[in-house]
Design a protein around this motif. Structure first.
Motif, PDB file in Angstrom:
ATOM      1  N   THR A   1      -2.042   1.033  -3.857  1.00  0.00           N
ATOM      2  CA  THR A   1      -1.962   0.059  -2.764  1.00  0.00           C
ATOM      3  C   THR A   1      -2.905  -1.107  -3.021  1.00  0.00           C
ATOM      4  O   THR A   1      -3.995  -0.943  -3.584  1.00  0.00           O
ATOM      5  CB  THR A   1      -2.333   0.729  -1.438  1.00  0.00           C
ATOM      6  OG1 THR A   1      -3.641   1.303  -1.543  1.00  0.00           O
ATOM      7  CG2 THR A   1      -1.331   1.822  -1.095  1.00  0.00           C
ATOM      8  N   PHE A   2      -2.482  -2.301  -2.559  1.00  0.00           N
ATOM      9  CA  PHE A   2      -3.285  -3.517  -2.677  1.00  0.00           C
ATOM     10  C   PHE A   2      -3.442  -4.120  -1.275  1.00  0.00           C
ATOM     11  O   PHE A   2      -2.478  -4.250  -0.518  1.00  0.00           O
ATOM     12  CB  PHE A   2      -2.601  -4.525  -3.609  1.00  0.00           C
ATOM     13  CG  PHE A   2      -2.651  -4.126  -5.060  1.00  0.00           C
ATOM     14  CD1 PHE A   2      -3.650  -4.608  -5.891  1.00  0.00           C
ATOM     15  CD2 PHE A   2      -1.703  -3.266  -5.595  1.00  0.00           C
ATOM     16  CE1 PHE A   2      -3.704  -4.254  -7.228  1.00  0.00           C
ATOM     17  CE2 PHE A   2      -1.743  -2.906  -6.922  1.00  0.00           C
ATOM     18  CZ  PHE A   2      -2.742  -3.392  -7.738  1.00  0.00           C
ATOM     19  N   ARG A   3      -4.675  -4.512  -0.967  1.00  0.00           N
ATOM     20  CA  ARG A   3      -4.995  -5.099   0.317  1.00  0.00           C
ATOM     21  C   ARG A   3      -5.635  -6.477   0.110  1.00  0.00           C
ATOM     22  O   ARG A   3      -6.462  -6.652  -0.797  1.00  0.00           O
ATOM     23  CB  ARG A   3      -5.957  -4.213   1.115  1.00  0.00           C
ATOM     24  CG  ARG A   3      -5.335  -2.924   1.602  1.00  0.00           C
ATOM     25  CD  ARG A   3      -6.349  -2.069   2.340  1.00  0.00           C
ATOM     26  NE  ARG A   3      -5.752  -0.843   2.843  1.00  0.00           N
ATOM     27  CZ  ARG A   3      -5.179  -0.726   4.043  1.00  0.00           C
ATOM     28  NH1 ARG A   3      -5.144  -1.785   4.860  1.00  0.00           N
ATOM     29  NH2 ARG A   3      -4.655   0.412   4.423  1.00  0.00           N
ATOM     30  N   CYS A   4      -5.256  -7.386   0.968  1.00  0.00           N
ATOM     31  CA  CYS A   4      -5.858  -8.714   0.991  1.00  0.00           C
ATOM     32  C   CYS A   4      -6.528  -8.894   2.349  1.00  0.00           C
ATOM     33  O   CYS A   4      -5.844  -8.882   3.397  1.00  0.00           O
ATOM     34  CB  CYS A   4      -4.811  -9.801   0.753  1.00  0.00           C
ATOM     35  SG  CYS A   4      -5.473 -11.477   0.777  1.00  0.00           S
ATOM     36  N   ASN A   5      -7.878  -9.030   2.326  1.00  0.00           N
ATOM     37  CA  ASN A   5      -8.652  -9.155   3.570  1.00  0.00           C
ATOM     38  C   ASN A   5      -8.360  -7.984   4.510  1.00  0.00           C
ATOM     39  O   ASN A   5      -8.076  -8.161   5.704  1.00  0.00           O
ATOM     40  CB  ASN A   5      -8.355 -10.486   4.268  1.00  0.00           C
ATOM     41  CG  ASN A   5      -8.819 -11.680   3.448  1.00  0.00           C
ATOM     42  OD1 ASN A   5      -9.717 -11.561   2.614  1.00  0.00           O
ATOM     43  ND2 ASN A   5      -8.194 -12.832   3.671  1.00  0.00           N
ATOM     44  N   ASP A   6      -8.387  -6.772   3.920  1.00  0.00           N
ATOM     45  CA  ASP A   6      -8.200  -5.515   4.666  1.00  0.00           C
ATOM     46  C   ASP A   6      -6.800  -5.357   5.248  1.00  0.00           C
ATOM     47  O   ASP A   6      -6.576  -4.476   6.084  1.00  0.00           O
ATOM     48  CB  ASP A   6      -9.228  -5.392   5.799  1.00  0.00           C
ATOM     49  CG  ASP A   6     -10.639  -5.238   5.265  1.00  0.00           C
ATOM     50  OD1 ASP A   6     -10.786  -4.699   4.151  1.00  0.00           O
ATOM     51  OD2 ASP A   6     -11.588  -5.661   5.954  1.00  0.00           O
ATOM     52  N   ARG A   7      -5.859  -6.140   4.807  1.00  0.00           N
ATOM     53  CA  ARG A   7      -4.478  -5.988   5.284  1.00  0.00           C
ATOM     54  C   ARG A   7      -3.606  -5.492   4.139  1.00  0.00           C
ATOM     55  O   ARG A   7      -3.606  -6.072   3.060  1.00  0.00           O
ATOM     56  CB  ARG A   7      -3.935  -7.322   5.803  1.00  0.00           C
ATOM     57  CG  ARG A   7      -2.565  -7.214   6.429  1.00  0.00           C
ATOM     58  CD  ARG A   7      -2.177  -8.535   7.085  1.00  0.00           C
ATOM     59  NE  ARG A   7      -2.062  -9.589   6.102  1.00  0.00           N
ATOM     60  CZ  ARG A   7      -0.946  -9.876   5.419  1.00  0.00           C
ATOM     61  NH1 ARG A   7       0.149  -9.150   5.609  1.00  0.00           N
ATOM     62  NH2 ARG A   7      -0.921 -10.864   4.564  1.00  0.00           N
ATOM     63  N   LEU A   8      -2.888  -4.378   4.393  1.00  0.00           N
ATOM     64  CA  LEU A   8      -2.053  -3.795   3.351  1.00  0.00           C
ATOM     65  C   LEU A   8      -0.910  -4.736   3.021  1.00  0.00           C
ATOM     66  O   LEU A   8      -0.136  -5.134   3.902  1.00  0.00           O
ATOM     67  CB  LEU A   8      -1.520  -2.437   3.817  1.00  0.00           C
ATOM     68  CG  LEU A   8      -0.702  -1.649   2.798  1.00  0.00           C
ATOM     69  CD1 LEU A   8      -1.513  -1.346   1.543  1.00  0.00           C
ATOM     70  CD2 LEU A   8      -0.171  -0.351   3.414  1.00  0.00           C
ATOM     71  N   VAL A   9      -0.808  -5.075   1.738  1.00  0.00           N
ATOM     72  CA  VAL A   9       0.195  -6.041   1.294  1.00  0.00           C
ATOM     73  C   VAL A   9       1.300  -5.364   0.491  1.00  0.00           C
ATOM     74  O   VAL A   9       2.491  -5.541   0.769  1.00  0.00           O
ATOM     75  CB  VAL A   9      -0.470  -7.155   0.462  1.00  0.00           C
ATOM     76  CG1 VAL A   9       0.577  -8.086  -0.130  1.00  0.00           C
ATOM     77  CG2 VAL A   9      -1.449  -7.938   1.323  1.00  0.00           C
ATOM     78  N   THR A  10       0.933  -4.591  -0.510  1.00  0.00           N
ATOM     79  CA  THR A  10       1.926  -4.041  -1.441  1.00  0.00           C
ATOM     80  C   THR A  10       1.540  -2.622  -1.838  1.00  0.00           C
ATOM     81  O   THR A  10       0.347  -2.295  -1.991  1.00  0.00           O
ATOM     82  CB  THR A  10       2.009  -4.915  -2.716  1.00  0.00           C
ATOM     83  OG1 THR A  10       2.323  -6.247  -2.338  1.00  0.00           O
ATOM     84  CG2 THR A  10       3.077  -4.388  -3.665  1.00  0.00           C
TER      85      THR A  10
ATOM     86  N   VAL B   1       5.458  -3.079   4.704  1.00  0.00           N
ATOM     87  CA  VAL B   1       4.769  -3.285   3.429  1.00  0.00           C
ATOM     88  C   VAL B   1       5.794  -3.284   2.298  1.00  0.00           C
ATOM     89  O   VAL B   1       6.709  -2.445   2.262  1.00  0.00           O
ATOM     90  CB  VAL B   1       3.712  -2.186   3.224  1.00  0.00           C
ATOM     91  CG1 VAL B   1       3.039  -2.350   1.865  1.00  0.00           C
ATOM     92  CG2 VAL B   1       2.682  -2.230   4.336  1.00  0.00           C
ATOM     93  N   LEU B   2       5.610  -4.223   1.379  1.00  0.00           N
ATOM     94  CA  LEU B   2       6.525  -4.336   0.247  1.00  0.00           C
ATOM     95  C   LEU B   2       6.245  -3.216  -0.754  1.00  0.00           C
ATOM     96  O   LEU B   2       5.119  -3.077  -1.246  1.00  0.00           O
ATOM     97  CB  LEU B   2       6.349  -5.706  -0.426  1.00  0.00           C
ATOM     98  CG  LEU B   2       7.287  -6.009  -1.594  1.00  0.00           C
ATOM     99  CD1 LEU B   2       8.739  -6.029  -1.138  1.00  0.00           C
ATOM    100  CD2 LEU B   2       6.914  -7.336  -2.244  1.00  0.00           C
ATOM    101  N   GLN B   3       7.257  -2.432  -1.020  1.00  0.00           N
ATOM    102  CA  GLN B   3       7.146  -1.335  -1.994  1.00  0.00           C
ATOM    103  C   GLN B   3       7.826  -1.776  -3.282  1.00  0.00           C
ATOM    104  O   GLN B   3       9.054  -1.885  -3.346  1.00  0.00           O
ATOM    105  CB  GLN B   3       7.797  -0.065  -1.451  1.00  0.00           C
ATOM    106  CG  GLN B   3       7.093   0.487  -0.224  1.00  0.00           C
ATOM    107  CD  GLN B   3       7.766   1.745   0.295  1.00  0.00           C
ATOM    108  OE1 GLN B   3       8.975   1.918   0.147  1.00  0.00           O
ATOM    109  NE2 GLN B   3       6.988   2.621   0.907  1.00  0.00           N
ATOM    110  N   LEU B   4       7.001  -2.005  -4.302  1.00  0.00           N
ATOM    111  CA  LEU B   4       7.488  -2.554  -5.567  1.00  0.00           C
ATOM    112  C   LEU B   4       7.483  -1.487  -6.651  1.00  0.00           C
ATOM    113  O   LEU B   4       6.541  -0.689  -6.747  1.00  0.00           O
ATOM    114  CB  LEU B   4       6.612  -3.724  -6.016  1.00  0.00           C
ATOM    115  CG  LEU B   4       6.839  -5.077  -5.327  1.00  0.00           C
ATOM    116  CD1 LEU B   4       5.804  -6.084  -5.813  1.00  0.00           C
ATOM    117  CD2 LEU B   4       8.242  -5.591  -5.611  1.00  0.00           C
TER     118      LEU B   4
END
Length: 355
Positions: free
Chosen positions: A96-105, A27-30
């Protein structure tokens, strides 16, 4: 197919394609300063059905075929490729941000100008203090000179000036991948200080040298040996203090009790005497006054009888008794009461005969 598999690891080093190679990518940690615009890529192939959530609770934007929902259009924007753009970051966007239940960032929002960022994260530094379309970035480490990083020209082309693949220009900002302790220092854009970065590292090293371990054990033993002595000294001080307080309290009580007893002995007899004297004086004065009134009445009665006897021709007594005189509370000096009573009776008889 084999060519794609060969070039995929190389493409994953490019920031914009970092998540697209595999769904199992880290996961991208920004870490991004506030008020900056940031777009997060969903990474899926199907862009017709999209659901973006924040902190696993809040649904930000959705798309189902041609129907879209947006929680706040002034803050969020859903792009045709299913990317989510945060138009202006603030503290509420951290998480945390999820797109279609997948952790993105996993996003960290930085405030101020002094940034403390953990090692291993991705740092974005926008050029906010210069309005020029051309941007030239420098780094100045502590006690060193300015070192050029890259130059972005008006036509959006970027010229790297340091041979470091972790440094690039993405998301309208200077991007530093996998932050390291050597990245600490001041960052300048067109000569203006944009940020001071401190890289936080976790100390994972364990001392392996035997002397160091022995020293640690020795210190612990010394502290353990000193602990009972300290406790015994404290107990002794507490006992002495308590004994001193008890002694002072006992002496104080004895002194107060003796003073109180002396006052009682001094005032009680005096009060009794004064009360008895007062009662005796009152009784003596009242008795004396009463006796004087009786004597005066008897003497005046005798004189009046003699005067009346002379008027009617009665002969006065041959011998005149001396007037009575009070000598005590209950005694009369002179003629006795019986003689006085007889003389008075004789005088009364004479008066009756005359009338």
């Amino acid at each position: 197919m084999l060519g794609f598999l060969f070039f995929c690891p190389f493409l994953c080093c490019v920031p914009m394609l970092q998540i697209s190679c595999s769904e199992n990518t880290t996961v991208l940690q920004l870490s991004v300063p506030e008020d900056h615009r940031l777009c997060l890529w969903c990474g899926g192939s199907d862009t017709s059905d999209v659901v973006w959530t924040h902190q696993d609770r809040t649904v930000l934007v959705t798309r189902q075929k041609n129907y879209e929902t947006n929680q706040d259009r002034t803050r969020f924007q859903l792009k045709p490729d299913a990317s989510l753009c945060l138009l202006r970051l603030d503290d509420a966007d951290a998480g945390t941000f999820r797109c279609n239940d997948r952790l993105v960032t996993e996003l960290e929002v930085l405030t101020g100008q002094d940034f403390r960022v953990s090692a291993g994260r991705t740092l974005l530094l926008p050029c906010r203090r210069s309005d020029k379309p051309k941007q030239r970035w420098f780094q100045r480490r502590e006690g060193g000179k300015r070192e050029p990083i890259l130059t972005r020209f008006k036509n959006a082309t970027v010229k790297p000036e340091r041979h470091d693949p972790r440094l690039s220009y993405q998301h309208d900002a200077l991007q530093i991948l996998q932050l390291q302790p050597g990245d600490a220092g001041e960052y300048l854009c067109n000569g203006e200080l944009e940020a001071t970065v401190v890289v936080l590292t976790q100390s994972l090293s364990v001392p392996t040298a035997p002397p160091a371990v022995t020293g640690a054990v020795t210190v612990e033993k010394t502290k353990t040996d000193k602990t009972p002595e300290t406790v015994s000294v404290l107990v002794l001080v507490a006992v002495v203090s308590s004994a001193g307080l008890l002694l002072i309290g006992g002496v104080t009580c004895i002194v107060l009790s003796s003073l109180k007893c002396r006052r009682k002995k001094k005032h009680r007899p005096t009060g009794g005497r004064r009360r008895g004297d007062a009662e005796l004086q009152l009784w003596t004065s009242s008795s004396t006054a009463q006796g004087e009134r009786h004597v005066e009445a008897i003497n005046s009665g005798g004189r009046s009888l003699r005067r009346r006897g002379r008027r009617v021709g009665c002969s006065a007594p041959a011998e005149r008794d001396p007037p009575l005189r009070l000598t005590g509370p209950t005694q009369l000096e002179g003629a006795s009461g019986q003689n006085r009573a007889g003389s008075a009776a004789a005088q009364c008889d004479l008066l009756v005969c005359a009338y």
